[in-house]
Motif scaffolding. Structure first.
Motif, short mmCIF file in Angstrom:
data_model
loop_
_atom_site.label_atom_id
_atom_site.label_comp_id
_atom_site.label_asym_id
_atom_site.label_seq_id
_atom_site.Cartn_x
_atom_site.Cartn_y
_atom_site.Cartn_z
N SER A 129 -52.45 26.26 -35.30
CA SER A 129 -52.18 26.84 -33.98
C SER A 129 -53.17 27.96 -33.68
O SER A 129 -53.50 28.20 -32.52
N GLY A 137 -44.95 33.20 -35.69
CA GLY A 137 -43.74 32.38 -35.54
C GLY A 137 -42.73 32.96 -34.57
O GLY A 137 -41.83 32.25 -34.12
N SER A 143 -44.55 30.69 -31.48
CA SER A 143 -44.25 29.24 -31.49
C SER A 143 -43.64 28.80 -30.18
O SER A 143 -43.96 27.72 -29.66
#
Length: 214
Positions: free
Chosen positions: A15, A114, A146
């Motif tokens: 990511s 996250g 996320s």
């Protein structure tokens, strides 16, 4: 115009790399000229970075990466968040650089994590690091948790940050003649010889001041 992305992502796919790619695409899309895009994957340089600390010499791949970063017209740096800060690999790479290597260089900071609770890593870790290196950090940093992927807001932040980076990067127009920008060069007339102006004697200010003190 040379644009370099430094990605400290560890996984494949990453990511962190994805965010770097999106920032690079937005920046290239806003640039007025041709963009030479380079990507430095720190994951591939981890061993050479460690060896550089122990022997003082960069390996071939690390040396090439350093050359790209230090010759870039603009940098996009992206790190995953580890323990509420940038990753050790990310910091180690910038520790390898000469302390003056990024002075005056435009840098866009970005990070992934996250949870959105780590978004302040941009301000308490990344921005101070590049301020210390005397880089010019764009006002908008981009953090992607996320839940941000595909959600509203991320695309707008990417575009805003990209626009700010492009505004700081040199363009072909900035190196062209001033006439193309509508600025005329004005000849400065020759100055009269010291002590004379149109035939009249001019008393230097220092002499006038000395006379007042007498």
């Amino acid at each position: 115009m040379k644009l370099v992305v430094v990605s400290a992502g560890l996984s494949v796919p990453s990511s962190t790399r994805l965010l770097g790619d999106r920032l690079a695409a937005a920046t290239a899309g806003r640039a007025s000229g041709e963009v030479d895009l380079r990507v430095v994957e720190l994951r591939d340089l981890a061993v050479e970075i460690a060896h550089n600390f122990t022997n003082g010499f960069p390996g071939r791949a690390l040396s090439a990466a350093i050359d790209d970063v230090t010759s870039a017209d603009g940098l996009i740096v992206v790190t995953p968040v580890f323990s509420a800060s940038y990753s050790g690999l990310f910091k180690s790479f910038f520790d390898v650089l000469d302390k003056d290597a990024l002075a005056g260089r435009p840098v866009l900071i970005a990070a992934t994590g996250g949870t959105g609770r780590h978004s302040l890593v941009l301000e308490h870790a990344l921005r101070p690091l590049f301020a210390y290196l005397r880089a010019v950090v764009v006002p908008t940093g981009v953090y992607a948790a996320s839940e941000d992927w595909g959600a509203e807001g991320l695309a707008e932040r990417i575009e805003r940050a990209a626009g700010e980076l492009v505004a700081l990067m040199p363009t072909p127009a900035s190196t062209s003649s001033s006439a193309s920008a509508g600025v005329e060069e004005v000849a400065v007339p020759a100055q009269p010889a010291p002590g004379r102006a149109d035939g009249f004697h001019v008393v230097p200010f220092a002499e006038q001041l000395a006379a007042l003190r007498a």
